[in-house]
Design an enzyme around this catalytic site. Structure first.
Site, PDB file in Angstrom:
ATOM      1  N   HIS A 187       0.855  -1.090  -0.142  1.00  0.00           N
ATOM      2  CA  HIS A 187       0.047  -0.013  -0.120  1.00  0.00           C
ATOM      3  C   HIS A 187       0.843   1.233  -0.198  1.00  0.00           C
ATOM      4  CE1 HIS A 187       1.174  -0.364   4.300  1.00  0.00           C
ATOM      5  NE2 HIS A 187       0.901   0.912   4.289  1.00  0.00           N
ATOM      6  N   ASP A 189       0.691   5.159   1.880  1.00  0.00           N
ATOM      7  CA  ASP A 189       0.084   5.741   3.042  1.00  0.00           C
ATOM      8  C   ASP A 189      -0.667   6.988   2.639  1.00  0.00           C
ATOM      9  OD1 ASP A 189       1.068   3.998   4.693  1.00  0.00           O
ATOM     10  OD2 ASP A 189       2.678   5.442   5.674  1.00  0.00           O
ATOM     11  N   HIS A 243       4.667   0.154  -0.095  1.00  0.00           N
ATOM     12  CA  HIS A 243       5.750  -0.783   0.950  1.00  0.00           C
ATOM     13  C   HIS A 243       4.436  -1.843   1.591  1.00  0.00           C
ATOM     14  CE1 HIS A 243       3.609   2.770   3.116  1.00  0.00           C
ATOM     15  NE2 HIS A 243       3.865   2.171   4.277  1.00  0.00           N
ATOM     16  N   ARG A 252       5.635  -9.756  15.603  1.00  0.00           N
ATOM     17  CA  ARG A 252       6.546  -8.650  15.491  1.00  0.00           C
ATOM     18  C   ARG A 252       5.652  -7.557  15.815  1.00  0.00           C
ATOM     19  NH1 ARG A 252       5.979  -4.357  11.398  1.00  0.00           N
ATOM     20  NH2 ARG A 252       8.187  -3.651  11.062  1.00  0.00           N
TER      21      ARG A 252
HETATM   22  O1  LIG Z   1       4.342  -1.827  10.829  1.00  0.00           O
HETATM   23  C1  LIG Z   1       5.129  -1.205   9.896  1.00  0.00           C
HETATM   24  O2  LIG Z   1       6.249  -1.453  10.130  1.00  0.00           O
HETATM   25  C2  LIG Z   1       4.495  -0.479   8.893  1.00  0.00           C
HETATM   26  C3  LIG Z   1       3.197  -0.067   9.045  1.00  0.00           C
HETATM   27  C4  LIG Z   1       2.383   0.494   7.818  1.00  0.00           C
HETATM   28  O3  LIG Z   1       3.060   0.674   6.898  1.00  0.00           O
HETATM   29  C5  LIG Z   1       1.058   1.232   8.139  1.00  0.00           C
HETATM   30  O4  LIG Z   1       0.388   1.066   8.856  1.00  0.00           O
HETATM   31  O5  LIG Z   1       0.797   1.891   7.210  1.00  0.00           O
HETATM   32 FE   LIG Z   2       2.111   2.158   5.499  1.00  0.00          FE
END
Ligand SMILES: O=C(O)CCC(=O)C(=O)O
Ligand SMILES: [Fe+2]
Length: 276
Positions: A187, A189, A243, A252
């Site tokens: 996605h 952001d 990403h 994690r």
């Molecule tokens: O958890 C992560 O490392 C990234 C989270 C992420 O990309 C998001 O929540 O938009």
């Molecule tokens: Fe993100």
């Protein structure tokens, strides 16, 4: 900057300390942010002004929360009928979702939307302290992006003066199985600026020229990325990169802070943006 496919590293010290290279230091650091946002849309910030112990405490206490039994966690579920932009509190992705994680969403504590878990002790304080520091860093990075885009001083600060839509998400990703390992689907952001803190497990990956570049965990650093709002305002000169999170065989933990604009704001390219 790091070579060999790793994310660019930007040292933000000159923005905090005049002695750190003086005006030349600020110019060079601004240039490094501009370059990283043009090429990757992501960078790893060091000397960013958020104390390492504030970050590690927030991450550790959120890990302690997620380790509680499900019925305990469910007590921090969002209140019915909230007027928050998104439901604040604990939730997990539905079983059918491709994204396999659970999270606690928090807004600016002043807004009164937050649902804090009672356990572990200190969760609320740690999260609020981290939130306040990320807000300060968001304001700083916004100033730097203002400069990167050649906008009049203070333009973005005035354009985006409402902090009521920012939020932070503490997340726990479930261990990968033999069959699948998607943690968060690819996605971009939608916001202005995102900060990510992660534990030592890794799994965040950034798409660059068709290759997935791992955002390796490095203690004390913060992963910074720009979102669609900045990409659009900059007339696509700065990049909101795709990403994803790939799960590993263990849990994690990460914390993501989203520096946003007001939800009703109309976003279009700004006239006169100059990105060298
Ligand atoms: O958890 C992560 O490392 C990234 C989270 C992420 O990309 C998001 O929540 O938009
Ligand atoms: Fe993100």
């Amino acid at each position: 900057m790091a070579a060999g496919g790793a994310l660019p590293v930007v040292d933000l010290a000159p923005f905090f300390n005049e002695d750190d290279g003086g005006r030349g230091g600020v110019v060079r650091a601004t240039e490094a942010v501009r370059e990283a946002c043009r090429t990757h849309g992501f960078f790893r910030a060091v000397n960013h002004g958020v104390p390492a112990e504030v970050m590690s405490r927030a991450l550790e206490l959120s890990a302690a929360f997620f380790a509680l039994p499900d019925d305990e966690k469910a007590r921090a579920r969002p209140a019915e009928g909230t007027v928050a932009p998104l439901p604040a509190g604990y939730a997990r992705q539905p079983a059918h979702s491709a994204d396999k994680h659970e999270y606690v969403l928090v807004f600016d504590p002043k807004l009164g939307f937050n649902e804090y878990p009672a356990e572990p002790a200190g969760f609320r304080e740690a999260v609020e302290e981290c939130y306040a520091k990320f807000t300060e860093l968001g304001l700083l990075v916004q100033e730097v992006l203002n400069e990167c885009m050649g906008l009049p001083p203070g333009f973005l600060r005035d354009y985006n003066g409402d902090r009521g839509f920012d939020f932070m998400s503490a997340m726990r990703y479930f261990p990968a199985t033999e069959e699948e390992n998607n943690g968060l689907s690819a996605h971009e952001d939608g916001n202005c600026i995102t900060f990510v803190l992660q534990d030592g497990v890794g799994g965040l990956e950034v798409l660059k020229d068709g290759e997935w570049v791992p955002a390796e965990p490095v203690d004390g650093s913060i992963i910074v990325n720009i979102g669609d709002v900045i990409q659009v305002l900059s007339n696509n000169k700065l990049k909101s990169a795709t990403h994803q999170v790939v799960r590993k065989p263990v849990h994690r933990h990460s914390l993501a802070f989203f520096f946003n604009v007001h939800g009703d704001k109309w976003i279009e390219p700004l006239p006169g943006v100059r990105v060298q």
